[in-house]
Motif scaffolding. Structure first.
Motif, PDB file in Angstrom:
ATOM      1  N   MET A   1       0.857  -1.178   0.000  1.00 17.68           N
ATOM      2  CA  MET A   1       0.000   0.000   0.000  1.00 17.68           C
ATOM      3  C   MET A   1       0.906   1.245   0.000  1.00 17.68           C
ATOM      4  N   PRO A   2       0.643   2.189  -0.915  1.00 18.18           N
ATOM      5  CA  PRO A   2       1.472   3.397  -0.958  1.00 18.18           C
ATOM      6  C   PRO A   2       1.407   4.178   0.360  1.00 18.18           C
ATOM      7  N   GLN A   3       2.482   4.884   0.636  1.00 19.17           N
ATOM      8  CA  GLN A   3       2.578   5.673   1.866  1.00 19.17           C
ATOM      9  C   GLN A   3       1.432   6.669   1.988  1.00 19.17           C
ATOM     10  N   TRP A   4       1.071   7.338   0.878  1.00 16.58           N
ATOM     11  CA  TRP A   4      -0.004   8.326   0.939  1.00 16.58           C
ATOM     12  C   TRP A   4      -1.338   7.661   1.277  1.00 16.58           C
ATOM     13  N   TRP A 169       5.316  14.937  -1.705  1.00 15.90           N
ATOM     14  CA  TRP A 169       4.860  14.701  -3.081  1.00 15.90           C
ATOM     15  C   TRP A 169       4.998  13.212  -3.341  1.00 15.90           C
ATOM     16  N   HIS A 170       3.950  12.601  -3.897  1.00 15.94           N
ATOM     17  CA  HIS A 170       3.949  11.171  -4.201  1.00 15.94           C
ATOM     18  C   HIS A 170       3.544  10.996  -5.665  1.00 15.94           C
ATOM     19  N   GLN A 171       4.308  10.170  -6.383  1.00 10.92           N
ATOM     20  CA  GLN A 171       3.939   9.842  -7.758  1.00 10.92           C
ATOM     21  C   GLN A 171       4.543   8.499  -8.128  1.00 10.92           C
ATOM     22  N   LYS A 172       4.069   7.948  -9.235  1.00  8.76           N
ATOM     23  CA  LYS A 172       4.587   6.663  -9.698  1.00  8.76           C
ATOM     24  C   LYS A 172       5.855   6.877 -10.512  1.00  8.76           C
ATOM     25  N   ASP A 173       6.794   5.942 -10.354  1.00  9.48           N
ATOM     26  CA  ASP A 173       7.997   5.984 -11.175  1.00  9.48           C
ATOM     27  C   ASP A 173       7.738   5.234 -12.487  1.00  9.48           C
ATOM     28  N   ALA A 174       8.752   5.092 -13.322  1.00 13.47           N
ATOM     29  CA  ALA A 174       8.613   4.443 -14.636  1.00 13.47           C
ATOM     30  C   ALA A 174       8.159   2.992 -14.524  1.00 13.47           C
ATOM     31  N   ASN A 175       8.397   2.352 -13.369  1.00 15.48           N
ATOM     32  CA  ASN A 175       7.995   0.956 -13.161  1.00 15.48           C
ATOM     33  C   ASN A 175       6.629   0.824 -12.506  1.00 15.48           C
ATOM     34  N   GLY A 176       5.975   1.962 -12.246  1.00 17.02           N
ATOM     35  CA  GLY A 176       4.654   1.924 -11.626  1.00 17.02           C
ATOM     36  C   GLY A 176       4.680   1.869 -10.111  1.00 17.02           C
ATOM     37  N   ASN A 177       5.856   2.049  -9.507  1.00 16.12           N
ATOM     38  CA  ASN A 177       5.976   2.046  -8.049  1.00 16.12           C
ATOM     39  C   ASN A 177       5.823   3.468  -7.532  1.00 16.12           C
ATOM     40  N   TRP A 178       5.167   3.601  -6.395  1.00 21.68           N
ATOM     41  CA  TRP A 178       4.986   4.917  -5.798  1.00 21.68           C
ATOM     42  C   TRP A 178       6.282   5.354  -5.120  1.00 21.68           C
ATOM     43  N   VAL A 179       6.701   6.580  -5.409  1.00 21.10           N
ATOM     44  CA  VAL A 179       7.867   7.175  -4.762  1.00 21.10           C
ATOM     45  C   VAL A 179       7.419   8.465  -4.085  1.00 21.10           C
TER      46      VAL A 179
END
Length: 185
Positions: A1-4, A169-179
Motif C-alpha cells: 500500500m502506498p505511503q499516501w 509529493w507522491h507519484q509513480k515511477d517508470a515501473n509503476g511504483n509509488w515514490v
C-alpha cells in the motif's frame, strides 16, 4: 500500500465521527478551459487506488469528464489539519458498461439519496416551490446513474500541524511504483 494511502486511511479513521470528512472537492474543466469545482461524496476506494464517486450523466461534471478525463481532488480534514490534493484520471462507468458495479453503488444509497436521481434533470429550472416529483422506481437503476472512478496519478500532501508544517509529493515511477519526496511547505 502506498505511503499516501496509509496516511489517507489514518485520516479517514481519525475523522470517522465527522460527517464532513466524507466530502471532497472535485475540479474539472469545460471545453474552453474554464474550471469548475464542486463537492462530492466519497464512496470508497478500489484496490487500484481509485477514488469512487457517483454521479448523473445529465450533469456538467459528466460532460466535462467525458471531454477531458483529467481532474483534481482537494480533500481537507479539519480535525487532523491535513490536505490531500490528488491529480486524477477519471473513468465513467455506466450501467451499459458494468451493470454489477453500477447496481452495487445504487443499492448502497438510501431512499433519500436515490430520490436525487429521480426528480428531474439537474440544472433545469424549477418552476414553482412545490415538492419535486419522483419519476422512477427505487429498485431500478436509472439509465443516467453512473459511477466515476478517479485513478490517482499523483498526491500532494500537506500537514498544517506543527512548526514547520510538512509536505510530501507522491507519484509513480517508470515501473509503476509509488515514490515519495519531502517538500518545503
Amino acid at each position: 500500500m502506498p505511503q499516501w494511502r496509509q496516511g489517507l486511511t489514518k485520516s479517514l479513521h481519525q475523522t470517522r465521527s465527522m460527517p464532513e470528512s466524507r466530502y471532497f472537492q472535485l475540479a474539472t474543466v469545460d471545453g474552453s478551459g474554464t474550471p469548475f469545482c464542486r463537492t462530492v461524496v466519497f464512496r470508497g476506494m478500489t484496490d487500484e487506488n481509485q477514488l469512487v464517486v457517483i454521479s448523473d450523466t445529465r450533469t456538467e461534471k459528466y460532460s466535462q469528464l467525458e471531454k477531458n478525463a483529467q481532474a483534481q481532488v482537494c480533500w481537507y480534514f479539519s480535525k487532523s489539519r491535513e490536505q490531500y490534493r490528488f491529480s486524477c484520471l477519471a473513468t465513467i462507468i455506466t450501467a451499459s458498461q458494468d451493470i454489477n458495479l453500477v447496481k452495487q453503488h445504487w443499492n448502497k444509497l438510501s431512499d433519500a439519496g436515490k430520490k436525487q436521481f429521480l426528480w428531474g434533470e439537474p440544472g433545469t429550472p424549477r418552476n414553482d416551490g412545490t415538492a419535486l416529483q419522483i419519476e422512477g422506481d427505487f429498485d431500478e437503476v436509472p439509465p443516467h446513474f453512473c459511477v466515476i472512478l478517479l485513478a490517482i496519478e499523483s498526491v500532494d500532501y500537506l500537514n498544517l500541524r506543527g512548526n514547520p508544517q510538512s509536505r510530501e509529493w507522491h507519484q509513480k515511477d517508470a515501473n509503476g511504483n509509488w515514490v515519495s519526496q519531502a517538500l518545503i511547505p
